[in-house]
Design an enzyme around this catalytic site. Structure first.
Site, short mmCIF file in Angstrom:
data_model
loop_
_atom_site.label_atom_id
_atom_site.label_comp_id
_atom_site.label_asym_id
_atom_site.label_seq_id
_atom_site.Cartn_x
_atom_site.Cartn_y
_atom_site.Cartn_z
N GLY A 25 35.98 46.88 37.62
CA GLY A 25 35.94 45.76 38.57
C GLY A 25 37.08 44.77 38.40
O GLY A 25 37.70 44.35 39.38
N SER A 26 37.35 44.37 37.19
CA SER A 26 38.40 43.35 36.97
C SER A 26 39.74 43.97 36.60
O SER A 26 40.66 43.26 36.18
CB SER A 26 37.95 42.39 35.87
N HIS A 33 33.66 51.22 35.34
CA HIS A 33 33.68 49.78 35.03
C HIS A 33 35.11 49.21 35.10
O HIS A 33 35.66 48.76 34.10
CB HIS A 33 33.06 49.50 33.66
C1 GLV Z 1 33.22 42.48 33.34
O1 GLV Z 1 32.31 43.21 33.58
C2 GLV Z 1 33.09 41.17 32.82
O2 GLV Z 1 31.96 40.72 32.55
O3 GLV Z 1 34.13 40.51 32.65
#
Ligand code: GLV
Length: 318
Positions: free
Chosen positions: A287-288, A285
Site C-alpha cells: 500500500g505505501s 502488502h
Molecule cells: C502499513 O501498513 C502501515 O501501517 O504503515
C-alpha cells in the site's frame, strides 16, 4: 556519550544517509529480511531508542529485555497493532508513528485493487499471457463499473476519505461509511450507517480502519452473507477479515470480487486457497510502497527518534 540506537532494517537511501550522519552508537540489522526475534531481544538490551517496522512485535517481553533507559520507540508505519501501546506508555516511553504521509499512496493502491477486482484484471492478464485471448467477444471478461454505485467505507479516517475522493471521480453515486463515530462534516458528504446497513447496501466495500479488538475478524461468514455480491477490498490489516470465512464466501459465490493488500499471515504462503480464486486479487502488502512515501516514512521515524532522544515531544506521536 552517543545514544544507543537500534534500527531493525536498512532504510530507503536518503533516510539511510541521514541516519548514518547522526552521532549514534548504532546497531542496524543489515539483512534484507526481518530481524529474528532472538536477535532483537538481545540487541535491544541497553538501547535508548528503537526504530522499528510493523514486522516487529513490541510487547512486555521486549520492553523487559530493553531495560529502563529506553526513551523512545518509533515505528515506520501508520498502523500500530504490532505494539502494546499501554505497556509502552505505562513505562513512560515515547511512541511515534507515521500518519498522513502514506495516505495518498495507500489510497491509490486501494483504488487500484477496487478497479482491478471489479474489472477482473487477474483473469484478464492471465488470459492474455496464457493464450486464451480469442476474437473480441461481447461479454467475455466483463466486470462491473462504478457509475452510480454505492461505496461503503469501513473507517472514514484519512485513508478512507482519500479513497472516497478518488472513487467519486469514477462516478460513484453514494458514499456510506461505518465506524466508531460519526464524522458529520466529512468532505465526501458520506452518510454514517450501521455496519449491517453498509454490508447490505454497498456495491463496493473498502476496509480502511485500524485493527483493534473491535474490528478483529469483523468480516466473518455472517458479514459476507449479508453483502450483495459486492467488490470487497482490504488494504488495512489482514486480521480484520476472518480469512477461512472469506474462502468459504468465495466458494459459495457470496462476494463478487475481492482485492487484498493484507492477509494473515504475511507473507501468505503460495499454497493458500485464496490464490485459487480467479476473482480474488492479492498483493503483498504494498500500500505505501512508493519511493517518495517510504523515504518520507523513514525520515519521519528518524525525526521521532531524534526528538525523543532530546526528551522533546515527538512530532508524530501515538
Ligand atoms: C502499513 O501498513 C502501515 O501501517 O504503515
Amino acid at each position: 556519550m552517543s545514544p544507543k540506537v537500534l534500527v531493525t532494517r536498512i532504510l530507503p537511501p536518503q533516510a539511510q544517509s541521514r541516519l548514518l550522519e547522526q552521532d549514534f552508537d548504532l546497531y542496524q540489522w543489515q539483512e534484507d529480511a526481518c530481524i529474528p526475534r532472538h536477535v532483537l531481544l538481545e540487541k535491544i538490551k541497553g538501547v535508548d531508542a528503537l526504530f522499528c517496522l510493523l514486522t516487529e512485535k513490541i510487547d512486555q517481553e521486549l520492553l523487559d529485555a530493553a531495560g529502563p533507559q529506553l526513551k523512545v520507540i518509533a515505528t515506520m508505519s501508520v498502523g500500530y497493532d504490532h505494539i502494546d501501546v499501554q505497556a509502552v506508555k505505562s513505562r513512560g516511553i515515547l511512541l511515534g508513528y507515521t500518519p498522513d504521509v502514506l495516505t495518498d499512496a495507500t489510497a491509490d493502491l486501494t483504488v487500484l485493487l477496487a478497479l482491478g477486482a471489479s474489472r477482473r484484471i487477474k483473469e484478464s492478464i492471465c488470459a492474455a499471457e496464457d493464450g486464451q485471448w480469442g476474437k473480441w467477444a461481447p461479454t467475455w471478461l466483463c466486470g462491473s463499473q462504478f457509475t452510480n454505485k454505492t461505496l461503503g467505507i469501513v473507517g472514514l479516517g484519512r485513508i478512507g476519505e482519500a479513497v472516497g475522493d478518488r472513487l467519486k471521480a469514477f462516478g460513484i453515486g453514494r458514499v456510506i461509511y461505518s465506524g466508531r463515530s460519526e464524522k458529520p462534516r466529512n468532505r465526501l458528504g458520506a452518510e454514517f450507517v450501521p455496519f449491517q446497513t453498509l454490508l447490505a447496501e454497498s456495491d463496493v466495500i473498502v476496509v480502511c480502519c485500524a485493527l483493534t479488538k473491535d474490528t478483529e475478524n469483523m468480516f466473518n461468514y455472517e458479514a459476507f452473507s449479508r453483502m450483495k455480491k459486492s467488490v470487497f477490498v482490504n488494504s488495512a490489516r489482514g486480521g480484520i477479515v476472518h480469512q477461512d470465512d472469506l474462502v468459504r464466501a468465495l466458494k459459495e459465490n457470496l462476494v463478487g470480487a475481492v482485492g487484498l493488500d493484507v492477509t494473515t499471515p504475511e507473507p501468505l504462503p503460495p499454497t493458500h486457497p485464496l490464490y485459487t480464486f480467479p476473482n480474488c486479487l492479492i498483493l503483498p502488502h504494498v500500500g505505501s510502497a512508493t519511493f517518495e512515501t517510504r523515504e518520507n516514512m523513514a525520515n519521519m521515524t528518524l525525526g521521532n527518534i531524534l526528538a525523543g532522544l532530546k526528551n522533546e515531544p515527538l512530532p508524530y506521536s501515538i
